[in-house]
Scaffold this active site. Structure first.
Site, mmCIF file in Angstrom:
data_model
loop_
_atom_site.group_PDB
_atom_site.id
_atom_site.type_symbol
_atom_site.label_atom_id
_atom_site.label_comp_id
_atom_site.label_asym_id
_atom_site.label_seq_id
_atom_site.Cartn_x
_atom_site.Cartn_y
_atom_site.Cartn_z
ATOM 1 N N TYR A 144 0.839 -1.202 0.000
ATOM 2 C CA TYR A 144 0.000 0.000 0.000
ATOM 3 C C TYR A 144 0.870 1.247 0.000
ATOM 4 C CZ TYR A 144 -3.758 3.189 1.545
ATOM 5 O OH TYR A 144 -4.674 4.212 1.663
ATOM 6 N N GLY A 147 3.122 1.466 -3.120
ATOM 7 C CA GLY A 147 2.261 1.647 -4.292
ATOM 8 C C GLY A 147 1.805 3.094 -4.384
ATOM 9 N N ARG A 185 -10.993 -1.123 9.561
ATOM 10 C CA ARG A 185 -10.284 0.023 10.136
ATOM 11 C C ARG A 185 -10.853 0.341 11.513
ATOM 12 N NH1 ARG A 185 -10.031 3.764 4.829
ATOM 13 N NH2 ARG A 185 -11.822 2.465 4.281
ATOM 14 N N SER A 188 -14.643 2.016 12.357
ATOM 15 C CA SER A 188 -15.791 1.136 12.068
ATOM 16 C C SER A 188 -15.727 -0.114 12.946
ATOM 17 C CB SER A 188 -15.848 0.792 10.582
ATOM 18 O OG SER A 188 -14.583 0.417 10.102
ATOM 19 N N PHE A 190 -14.503 -0.457 15.983
ATOM 20 C CA PHE A 190 -14.872 -0.150 17.378
ATOM 21 C C PHE A 190 -16.376 0.130 17.496
ATOM 22 C CE2 PHE A 190 -10.478 1.470 19.143
ATOM 23 C CZ PHE A 190 -9.938 0.233 18.865
ATOM 24 N N GLY A 206 -2.664 0.418 22.895
ATOM 25 C CA GLY A 206 -3.584 1.521 22.617
ATOM 26 C C GLY A 206 -2.938 2.891 22.779
ATOM 27 N N ASP A 272 3.112 -1.026 12.412
ATOM 28 C CA ASP A 272 1.966 -0.151 12.713
ATOM 29 C C ASP A 272 2.524 1.186 13.219
ATOM 30 O OD1 ASP A 272 -1.221 -0.966 13.493
ATOM 31 O OD2 ASP A 272 -0.433 0.869 14.376
ATOM 32 N N PRO A 273 2.238 2.294 12.528
ATOM 33 C CA PRO A 273 2.832 3.570 12.956
ATOM 34 C C PRO A 273 2.467 3.939 14.394
ATOM 35 C CG PRO A 273 1.919 3.783 10.746
ATOM 36 C CD PRO A 273 1.474 2.450 11.272
ATOM 37 N N ARG A 276 0.640 9.656 14.469
ATOM 38 C CA ARG A 276 0.332 10.280 13.175
ATOM 39 C C ARG A 276 -0.531 11.513 13.414
ATOM 40 N NH1 ARG A 276 -2.491 6.449 9.440
ATOM 41 N NH2 ARG A 276 -0.429 5.640 8.958
HETATM 42 P P1 NAD Z 1 -12.689 1.957 0.232
HETATM 43 O O1 NAD Z 1 -12.024 0.631 0.309
HETATM 44 O O2 NAD Z 1 -14.048 2.100 0.832
HETATM 45 O O3 NAD Z 1 -12.792 2.453 -1.283
HETATM 46 C C1 NAD Z 1 -11.928 2.034 -2.306
HETATM 47 C C2 NAD Z 1 -12.762 1.765 -3.556
HETATM 48 O O4 NAD Z 1 -11.882 1.393 -4.636
HETATM 49 C C3 NAD Z 1 -13.738 0.594 -3.379
HETATM 50 O O5 NAD Z 1 -14.995 0.943 -3.876
HETATM 51 C C4 NAD Z 1 -13.099 -0.529 -4.180
HETATM 52 O O6 NAD Z 1 -14.037 -1.483 -4.640
HETATM 53 C C5 NAD Z 1 -12.426 0.244 -5.296
HETATM 54 N N1 NAD Z 1 -11.320 -0.474 -5.925
HETATM 55 C C6 NAD Z 1 -10.300 -1.133 -5.308
HETATM 56 N N2 NAD Z 1 -9.483 -1.673 -6.221
HETATM 57 C C7 NAD Z 1 -9.978 -1.318 -7.437
HETATM 58 C C8 NAD Z 1 -9.574 -1.580 -8.778
HETATM 59 N N3 NAD Z 1 -8.472 -2.315 -9.048
HETATM 60 N N4 NAD Z 1 -10.321 -1.070 -9.786
HETATM 61 C C9 NAD Z 1 -11.449 -0.357 -9.544
HETATM 62 N N5 NAD Z 1 -11.880 -0.088 -8.285
HETATM 63 C C10 NAD Z 1 -11.150 -0.566 -7.260
HETATM 64 O O7 NAD Z 1 -11.681 3.006 0.874
HETATM 65 P P2 NAD Z 1 -11.783 4.584 1.078
HETATM 66 O O8 NAD Z 1 -11.487 4.855 2.491
HETATM 67 O O9 NAD Z 1 -13.016 5.112 0.480
HETATM 68 O O10 NAD Z 1 -10.520 5.073 0.245
HETATM 69 C C11 NAD Z 1 -10.635 5.740 -1.004
HETATM 70 C C12 NAD Z 1 -9.254 6.218 -1.430
HETATM 71 O O11 NAD Z 1 -8.754 7.145 -0.469
HETATM 72 C C13 NAD Z 1 -8.220 5.095 -1.545
HETATM 73 O O12 NAD Z 1 -7.391 5.341 -2.644
HETATM 74 C C14 NAD Z 1 -7.426 5.236 -0.264
HETATM 75 O O13 NAD Z 1 -6.114 4.768 -0.402
HETATM 76 C C15 NAD Z 1 -7.476 6.735 -0.020
HETATM 77 N N6 NAD Z 1 -7.270 7.041 1.405
HETATM 78 C C16 NAD Z 1 -8.273 6.843 2.302
HETATM 79 C C17 NAD Z 1 -8.038 7.117 3.647
HETATM 80 C C18 NAD Z 1 -9.088 6.951 4.707
HETATM 81 O O14 NAD Z 1 -8.793 7.170 5.859
HETATM 82 N N7 NAD Z 1 -10.325 6.607 4.394
HETATM 83 C C19 NAD Z 1 -6.779 7.568 4.058
HETATM 84 C C20 NAD Z 1 -5.785 7.724 3.099
HETATM 85 C C21 NAD Z 1 -6.042 7.483 1.773
HETATM 86 N N1 UDP Z 2 -6.558 -0.794 15.434
HETATM 87 C C1 UDP Z 2 -6.969 -1.373 16.619
HETATM 88 N N2 UDP Z 2 -8.043 -2.204 16.589
HETATM 89 C C2 UDP Z 2 -8.748 -2.478 15.453
HETATM 90 C C3 UDP Z 2 -8.337 -1.858 14.254
HETATM 91 C C4 UDP Z 2 -7.223 -1.032 14.275
HETATM 92 O O1 UDP Z 2 -6.373 -1.158 17.682
HETATM 93 O O2 UDP Z 2 -9.733 -3.226 15.517
HETATM 94 C C5 UDP Z 2 -5.402 0.129 15.475
HETATM 95 C C6 UDP Z 2 -4.330 -0.171 14.438
HETATM 96 O O3 UDP Z 2 -3.409 -1.115 14.949
HETATM 97 C C7 UDP Z 2 -3.721 1.210 14.253
HETATM 98 C C8 UDP Z 2 -4.898 2.165 14.443
HETATM 99 O O4 UDP Z 2 -5.881 1.430 15.161
HETATM 100 O O5 UDP Z 2 -2.761 1.467 15.256
HETATM 101 C C9 UDP Z 2 -5.491 2.672 13.140
HETATM 102 O O6 UDP Z 2 -5.747 1.543 12.331
HETATM 103 P P1 UDP Z 2 -6.477 1.622 10.931
HETATM 104 O O7 UDP Z 2 -6.393 0.265 10.324
HETATM 105 O O8 UDP Z 2 -7.805 2.248 11.093
HETATM 106 O O9 UDP Z 2 -5.626 2.666 10.076
HETATM 107 P P2 UDP Z 2 -4.054 2.886 9.823
HETATM 108 O O10 UDP Z 2 -3.249 1.977 10.687
HETATM 109 O O11 UDP Z 2 -3.877 2.587 8.389
HETATM 110 O O12 UDP Z 2 -3.850 4.295 10.207
#
Ligand code: NAD
Ligand code: UDP
Length: 315
Positions: A144, A147, A185, A188, A190, A206, A272-273, A276
């Site tokens: 991720y 990429g 994530r 959702s 929790f 935590g 795991d960061p 942030r």
């Molecule tokens: P999400 O998983 O709900 O949405 C991602 C969407 O992309 C889904 O609808 C999935 O079906 C679609 N998808 C995945 N692979 C695909 C492919 N190969 N071709 C076509 N569609 C594809 O996640 P989200 O939280 O809505 O994230 C949306 C974007 O924002 C992502 O690029 C994610 O990396 C970025 N982002 C989100 C967060 C966050 O906290 N929600 C943080 C950082 C970056």
């Molecule tokens: N986390 C947790 N319990 C869960 C899901 C995530 O303690 O059921 C922690 C996870 O280890 C991370 C933080 O919550 O430290 C945020 O996780 P998330 O997957 O939402 O996002 P990201 O790590 O990509 O910021």
């Protein structure tokens, strides 16, 4: 009226963006392969004549005449992006190449949904855009993180080499309605656990921190970024700088749900960061004073209402 393509439009953020851009009088093409997204998120838009739904995978080329492209397609939750890591890299890298190729050909503006994950486990706090990050290239999160980093590189090079009008935003942990109940994530997970009266699963002790942004604040920043001048390319951080520990988040959600859930502590996943928090001063400068408006408690209340209704419908 603009014609706008949203890849990943059936996902959590994408579905909100489809709705908002339609509300603002645009025509929206929503492209998704439904890996983590769902038609349910956009079912209220299906009958809108200005909305078009396209099943397509961004790793394959795609052609349409549009004015703007929001490139959101990519699984965002660690459990989903780690399920098929090679596909995750392909989605970010080949997806970026395909969408940039399209933007170049049709002269569209294109915005990349990048991520705070480009900073890895940061040793500068809070993180400004000038920080290059601390990312493991061979760990479980690399598919991720790397990429998305490569996608930023591609965007920058298409801009410099071919004059493509690019916008890069780095999104920090965003939450809200339309997250999938099995998204994995933290917010959702929790909320669903608290509403079901199950133990809240904290990974590690935590004490790790995150800064949580409500989805409406992100949309405002994204749309302002897309509307900014061609000289504004980013990358720009979009996040809420108020930082919480994961334990504090768990306690707040238990309280807001009026739940009697306990807490169980599970091992912390690799890489795991620890902390942030976005530095959003650059976003404020280039996006007309943009800053998040929704406090955590208010955003959580709306999200809890959404999940409460969803879980009751499932019974
Ligand atoms: P999400 O998983 O709900 O949405 C991602 C969407 O992309 C889904 O609808 C999935 O079906 C679609 N998808 C995945 N692979 C695909 C492919 N190969 N071709 C076509 N569609 C594809 O996640 P989200 O939280 O809505 O994230 C949306 C974007 O924002 C992502 O690029 C994610 O990396 C970025 N982002 C989100 C967060 C966050 O906290 N929600 C943080 C950082 C970056
Ligand atoms: N986390 C947790 N319990 C869960 C899901 C995530 O303690 O059921 C922690 C996870 O280890 C991370 C933080 O919550 O430290 C945020 O996780 P998330 O997957 O939402 O996002 P990201 O790590 O990509 O910021």
């Amino acid at each position: 009226m603009k014609r706008i393509l949203i890849t990943g439009g059936a996902g959590f953020i994408g579905s909100h963006l489809c709705q908002r851009l339609l509300n603002e009088g645009n025509e929206v093409l929503c492209l998704d392969n439904y890996f983590t997204g769902s038609k349910k998120n956009i079912k209220q838009l299906i009958d809108n004549p200005y909305f078009e739904l396209i099943r397509h995978d961004v790793t394959a080329p795609f052609f349409a005449e549009v004015d703007e492209i929001y490139n959101l397609a990519c699984p965002a939750s660690p459990i989903h992006y780690q399920y098929n890591p090679i596909k995750t890299v392909k989605t970010s890298v080949m997806g970026a190449i395909n969408m940039l190729g399209l933007a170049k050909r049709i002269k569209a503006r294109i915005l990349q949904a990048s991520t705070s994950e480009v900073y890895g486990d940061p040793n500068i706090h809070p993180q400004p855009e000038s920080y290059w990050g601390n990312v493991n290239p061979v760990g479980i999160r690399s598919c991720y993180d790397e990429g998305k980093r490569c996608a930023e590189t591609l965007f920058t090079d298409y801009h410099h080499q071919n004059g493509v009008r690019i916008k890069i935003i780095r999104i920090f942990n965003t939450y809200g309605p339309n997250m999938h109940p099995n998204d994995g994530r933290v917010v959702s997970n929790f909320i669903v656990q608290a509403l079901r009266g199950e133990d809240i699963t904290i990974y590690g002790d935590g004490s790790q921190t995150r800064s949580f942004q409500y989805v409406d604040d992100l949309l405002e920043g994204m749309i302002r970024m897309m509307a900014s001048g061609d000289d504004v390319t980013g990358p720009v951080n979009l996040g809420n700088p108020v930082e919480f520990s994961i334990l504090e988040l768990a306690e707040k959600i238990i309280e807001l749900c009026g739940s009697n859930s306990g807490i169980s502590f599970l091992p912390l996943p690799q890489d795991d960061p620890i902390q942030r928090k976005p530095d959003i001063s650059f976003a404020g400068e280039i996006l007309n004073g943009w800053k998040p408006q929704v406090e955590l408690e208010a955003g959580l209340e709306k999200t809890i209402l959404y999940f409460d209704k969803l879980l009751k419908e499932e019974i």
